[in-house]
Write a protein that holds these residues in place. Structure first.
Motif, PDB file in Angstrom:
ATOM      1  N   ALA A  96       0.913  -1.278  -0.054  1.00  0.00           N
ATOM      2  CA  ALA A  96      -0.677   0.157  -0.219  1.00  0.00           C
ATOM      3  C   ALA A  96       0.873   1.187  -0.239  1.00  0.00           C
ATOM      4  O   ALA A  96       0.617   2.529  -1.077  1.00  0.00           O
ATOM      5  N   GLY A  97       1.874   1.153   0.651  1.00  0.00           N
ATOM      6  CA  GLY A  97       3.404   2.450   0.508  1.00  0.00           C
ATOM      7  C   GLY A  97       3.367   2.526  -0.424  1.00  0.00           C
ATOM      8  O   GLY A  97       3.466   3.454  -1.189  1.00  0.00           O
ATOM      9  N   ASN A  98       3.820   1.642  -1.077  1.00  0.00           N
ATOM     10  CA  ASN A  98       4.190   1.268  -2.921  1.00  0.00           C
ATOM     11  C   ASN A  98       3.459   1.712  -3.767  1.00  0.00           C
ATOM     12  O   ASN A  98       3.789   2.983  -4.604  1.00  0.00           O
ATOM     13  N   GLN A  99       2.160   1.765  -3.603  1.00  0.00           N
ATOM     14  CA  GLN A  99       0.823   2.231  -3.960  1.00  0.00           C
ATOM     15  C   GLN A  99       1.118   3.938  -3.877  1.00  0.00           C
ATOM     16  O   GLN A  99       0.747   4.314  -5.072  1.00  0.00           O
ATOM     17  N   ALA A 100       0.818   4.228  -2.915  1.00  0.00           N
ATOM     18  CA  ALA A 100       0.726   6.067  -2.506  1.00  0.00           C
ATOM     19  C   ALA A 100       1.907   6.413  -3.262  1.00  0.00           C
ATOM     20  O   ALA A 100       1.581   7.235  -3.661  1.00  0.00           O
ATOM     21  N   ARG A 101       2.945   5.620  -3.007  1.00  0.00           N
ATOM     22  CA  ARG A 101       3.990   6.565  -3.732  1.00  0.00           C
ATOM     23  C   ARG A 101       3.981   6.445  -4.895  1.00  0.00           C
ATOM     24  O   ARG A 101       4.209   7.671  -5.544  1.00  0.00           O
ATOM     25  N   ILE A 102       3.214   5.620  -6.316  1.00  0.00           N
ATOM     26  CA  ILE A 102       3.303   6.014  -7.548  1.00  0.00           C
ATOM     27  C   ILE A 102       2.050   7.342  -7.807  1.00  0.00           C
ATOM     28  O   ILE A 102       2.420   7.788  -8.631  1.00  0.00           O
ATOM     29  N   LEU A 103       1.253   6.906  -6.991  1.00  0.00           N
ATOM     30  CA  LEU A 103      -0.311   7.255  -6.609  1.00  0.00           C
ATOM     31  C   LEU A 103       0.665   9.369  -6.898  1.00  0.00           C
ATOM     32  O   LEU A 103      -0.241  10.294  -7.082  1.00  0.00           O
ATOM     33  N   ASN A 104       0.771   9.377  -5.741  1.00  0.00           N
ATOM     34  CA  ASN A 104       2.406  10.677  -5.484  1.00  0.00           C
ATOM     35  C   ASN A 104       2.791  11.279  -6.554  1.00  0.00           C
ATOM     36  O   ASN A 104       2.614  12.441  -6.693  1.00  0.00           O
ATOM     37  N   GLN A 105       3.350  10.230  -7.346  1.00  0.00           N
ATOM     38  CA  GLN A 105       4.566  10.676  -8.142  1.00  0.00           C
ATOM     39  C   GLN A 105       2.430  11.588  -9.449  1.00  0.00           C
ATOM     40  O   GLN A 105       3.283  11.978 -10.118  1.00  0.00           O
ATOM     41  N   ILE A 106       1.615  10.671  -9.644  1.00  0.00           N
ATOM     42  CA  ILE A 106       0.745  11.071 -10.491  1.00  0.00           C
ATOM     43  C   ILE A 106       0.225  12.240 -10.439  1.00  0.00           C
ATOM     44  O   ILE A 106       0.006  13.006 -11.260  1.00  0.00           O
ATOM     45  N   ILE A 107       0.126  12.314  -8.589  1.00  0.00           N
ATOM     46  CA  ILE A 107      -0.709  13.871  -8.482  1.00  0.00           C
ATOM     47  C   ILE A 107       0.159  14.802  -8.721  1.00  0.00           C
ATOM     48  O   ILE A 107      -0.054  15.662  -9.334  1.00  0.00           O
ATOM     49  N   GLU A 108       1.607  14.903  -9.141  1.00  0.00           N
ATOM     50  CA  GLU A 108       3.070  15.792  -9.052  1.00  0.00           C
ATOM     51  C   GLU A 108       2.743  15.657 -11.056  1.00  0.00           C
ATOM     52  O   GLU A 108       3.102  17.042 -11.023  1.00  0.00           O
ATOM     53  N   LEU A 109       2.472  15.326 -11.495  1.00  0.00           N
ATOM     54  CA  LEU A 109       2.118  15.599 -13.264  1.00  0.00           C
ATOM     55  C   LEU A 109       0.687  16.505 -13.406  1.00  0.00           C
ATOM     56  O   LEU A 109       1.123  17.298 -13.576  1.00  0.00           O
ATOM     57  N   PHE A 110       0.154  16.506 -12.357  1.00  0.00           N
ATOM     58  CA  PHE A 110      -0.445  17.766 -12.331  1.00  0.00           C
ATOM     59  C   PHE A 110      -0.904  18.988 -11.388  1.00  0.00           C
ATOM     60  O   PHE A 110      -1.984  19.418 -11.679  1.00  0.00           O
ATOM     61  N   ASP A 111       0.286  19.109 -10.867  1.00  0.00           N
ATOM     62  CA  ASP A 111       0.462  19.380 -10.269  1.00  0.00           C
ATOM     63  C   ASP A 111       0.644  21.675 -11.295  1.00  0.00           C
ATOM     64  O   ASP A 111       1.523  20.942 -12.797  1.00  0.00           O
ATOM     65  N   GLY A 112      -0.050  22.096 -11.007  1.00  0.00           N
ATOM     66  CA  GLY A 112      -0.363  23.544 -11.461  1.00  0.00           C
ATOM     67  C   GLY A 112      -1.982  23.446 -12.298  1.00  0.00           C
ATOM     68  O   GLY A 112      -2.262  24.321 -12.423  1.00  0.00           O
TER      69      GLY A 112
END
Length: 149
Positions: A96-112
């Protein structure tokens, strides 16, 4: 009210909680040695070295074995419970922690962009080494506290 007093007098339970607390506090010193600066926040976080969950359940199982007997049903139950908790910490929670890290990277793609989700907590589980160290820590605390039983 005597039931609450009985809980407070349950030395096996108190030693298990002590093992968990000591393992959690040790994370502060390990983090300090690793990073060279104090970070009290690690005391209140899940994950990291050692696993306080593993320390708790192994101290509990060890205390039950010491007081009720190594061949008892209670010890068997506590041991199975400990194995499940440790497996979960190193398996499901870590995934679950690994999945959270990947989802956070996806969120960073939408920065701005108009995307307001907060970052997910990534440090949820433990490595097998962290679980093993936590479990040894729990057994040691219970053995040292064995005189209290």
């Amino acid at each position: 009210m005597t039931e609450f007093g009985d809980i407070l007098n349950n030395r096996v339970l108190l030693v298990a909680f002590l093992a968990c607390l000591l393992a959690q506090l040790s994370k502060f010193f390990i983090d300090f040695a690793k990073n060279g600066k104090p970070n009290p926040q690690v005391i209140f976080e899940t994950g990291g070295m050692p696993s306080s969950h593993s320390a708790l359940v192994t101290a509990l199982a060890t205390g039950i074995g010491q007081t009720v007997g190594w061949g008892s049903t209670e010890f068997a139950l506590a041991t199975i419970f400990a194995a499940i908790v440790m497996y979960d910490a190193a398996g499901v929670r870590r995934a679950a922690g690994n999945q959270a890290r990947i989802l956070n990277q996806i969120i960073e793609l939408f920065d701005g962009h108009d995307f307001t989700e907060e970052r997910l907590k990534e440090l949820l589980g433990h490595t097998p080494l962290q679980v093993m160290v936590g479990s040894v820590f729990g057994v040691l605390v219970a053995c040292l506290a064995g005189l209290a039983y």
